[in-house]
Scaffold this motif. Sequence first.
Motif, mmCIF file in Angstrom:
data_model
loop_
_atom_site.group_PDB
_atom_site.id
_atom_site.type_symbol
_atom_site.label_atom_id
_atom_site.label_comp_id
_atom_site.label_asym_id
_atom_site.label_seq_id
_atom_site.Cartn_x
_atom_site.Cartn_y
_atom_site.Cartn_z
ATOM 1 N N LEU A 97 0.842 -1.199 0.000
ATOM 2 C CA LEU A 97 0.000 0.000 0.000
ATOM 3 C C LEU A 97 0.873 1.243 0.000
ATOM 4 O O LEU A 97 2.006 1.219 0.502
ATOM 5 C CB LEU A 97 -0.920 0.021 1.231
ATOM 6 C CG LEU A 97 -2.071 -0.994 1.253
ATOM 7 C CD1 LEU A 97 -2.764 -0.986 2.610
ATOM 8 C CD2 LEU A 97 -3.071 -0.709 0.143
ATOM 9 N N PRO A 98 0.368 2.345 -0.555
ATOM 10 C CA PRO A 98 1.143 3.598 -0.531
ATOM 11 C C PRO A 98 1.407 4.051 0.905
ATOM 12 O O PRO A 98 0.680 3.692 1.831
ATOM 13 C CB PRO A 98 0.219 4.594 -1.252
ATOM 14 C CG PRO A 98 -0.695 3.739 -2.069
ATOM 15 C CD PRO A 98 -0.897 2.490 -1.275
ATOM 16 N N GLU A 99 2.451 4.845 1.056
ATOM 17 C CA GLU A 99 2.785 5.404 2.365
ATOM 18 C C GLU A 99 1.773 6.503 2.719
ATOM 19 O O GLU A 99 1.637 7.475 1.967
ATOM 20 C CB GLU A 99 4.194 5.986 2.327
ATOM 21 C CG GLU A 99 4.711 6.482 3.655
ATOM 22 C CD GLU A 99 6.159 6.941 3.568
ATOM 23 O OE1 GLU A 99 6.614 7.602 4.520
ATOM 24 O OE2 GLU A 99 6.828 6.648 2.559
ATOM 25 N N PRO A 100 1.027 6.381 3.815
ATOM 26 C CA PRO A 100 0.003 7.384 4.142
ATOM 27 C C PRO A 100 0.607 8.696 4.610
ATOM 28 O O PRO A 100 1.652 8.715 5.259
ATOM 29 C CB PRO A 100 -0.804 6.712 5.254
ATOM 30 C CG PRO A 100 0.164 5.772 5.909
ATOM 31 C CD PRO A 100 1.078 5.289 4.811
ATOM 32 N N THR A 271 -1.603 1.767 13.302
ATOM 33 C CA THR A 271 -2.291 1.447 12.051
ATOM 34 C C THR A 271 -2.977 2.681 11.498
ATOM 35 O O THR A 271 -3.570 3.458 12.245
ATOM 36 C CB THR A 271 -3.362 0.356 12.273
ATOM 37 O OG1 THR A 271 -2.766 -0.786 12.884
ATOM 38 C CG2 THR A 271 -4.012 -0.057 10.953
ATOM 39 N N VAL A 272 -2.875 2.865 10.203
ATOM 40 C CA VAL A 272 -3.664 3.882 9.509
ATOM 41 C C VAL A 272 -4.691 3.145 8.670
ATOM 42 O O VAL A 272 -4.340 2.271 7.871
ATOM 43 C CB VAL A 272 -2.786 4.772 8.614
ATOM 44 C CG1 VAL A 272 -3.661 5.694 7.752
ATOM 45 C CG2 VAL A 272 -1.843 5.600 9.466
ATOM 46 N N LEU A 273 -5.962 3.483 8.872
ATOM 47 C CA LEU A 273 -7.056 2.802 8.180
ATOM 48 C C LEU A 273 -7.749 3.804 7.260
ATOM 49 O O LEU A 273 -8.509 4.663 7.708
ATOM 50 C CB LEU A 273 -8.049 2.228 9.192
ATOM 51 C CG LEU A 273 -9.078 1.224 8.687
ATOM 52 C CD1 LEU A 273 -8.397 -0.015 8.110
ATOM 53 C CD2 LEU A 273 -10.031 0.823 9.810
ATOM 54 N N ALA A 287 -5.427 -0.886 5.329
ATOM 55 C CA ALA A 287 -4.807 -0.826 6.652
ATOM 56 C C ALA A 287 -3.284 -0.874 6.515
ATOM 57 O O ALA A 287 -2.718 -1.918 6.169
ATOM 58 C CB ALA A 287 -5.297 -1.983 7.520
ATOM 59 N N VAL A 288 -2.626 0.243 6.786
ATOM 60 C CA VAL A 288 -1.167 0.309 6.704
ATOM 61 C C VAL A 288 -0.598 0.112 8.101
ATOM 62 O O VAL A 288 -0.849 0.920 9.003
ATOM 63 C CB VAL A 288 -0.704 1.656 6.118
ATOM 64 C CG1 VAL A 288 0.827 1.665 6.001
ATOM 65 C CG2 VAL A 288 -1.341 1.900 4.767
#
Length: 305
Positions: A97-100, A271-273, A287-288
């Motif tokens: 996933l991309p970096e948030p 976690t970043v959702l 979910a990163v």
Amino acid sequence: MDERGTDTARPRGARAEDATGTFVAHRGLLFTVAYEMLGSAADAEDVLQETWLRWADVDPGTVRNPRAYLVRITTRQALARLRTLARRRESYVGPWLPEPLLTAPDVAEDVELADSVSMAMLLVLETLTPTERAVFVLREVFGVEYGEIAETVGKSLAAVRQITHRARAHVAARRPRGAVSAAETRAALEAFRRAVDTGDLRGLLDILAPDVVLLGDGGGVARAAPEPVVGAERVAPLAAGLRRFGAAALRPAQVNGCPALVLRLDGRVDTVLALHIADGRIAGLYAVRNPGKLSRMEHEVELRR
């Protein structure tokens, strides 16, 4: 003047000061170009460093359009790095996933910019070839003229027009369905958060689209689903498991120009959702969890067009 047209009589210190001022003025734009090309803030920063080193050797007074010149350098550096990253991501553990990015509210106000840096859209851009991605980003997001794009990517004008047409069709077939307002996203996010907090499995099933997809990026470092999880019946129990952390740990934030949730444990981001909403329901959950991708969640990142 020397043979390159540089004003050698002008003090070197003054030229350096001008170069620094120009670069700083365009830094937000250059970072955004690199990030949309790469999906990685860390790699985007490396590209900006390379861009600066090349720009520092140029007298700004000899450049007719500094913005175009800097965008051209940044794009070329990002293209070179993107080809390297493609090989690295082939061996990435689990979904990538991309970096948030923690973004300021003004990013959401620019609907086109917010859409272009959303998790869902960046994943679509990942399916383009490096040249297609560069051409699409420059033309569709930043409105760069075809002739400038042709010079940047080393293609003919006719080839760039063909690549643009092909990339548009590719993105249109895969991009998230329909534009969704920030208010709709916030409403869905709050319904999701409320259902998680109360352990309301029925509420989760109601807010999740039947074909919802959950992608978890742990990078082989943090625990995450090794494959995409598809379907509300499978995703809802996993989402319900967030209840054990408590509502206070799951906080709303502006991520990549869109409302999202951030799970903090012991004072750090765990976690970043991010969510993708379609027809009022959650169609995508991203979910990163890879710790190496969470450093940009402590301070707002400037994105500009």
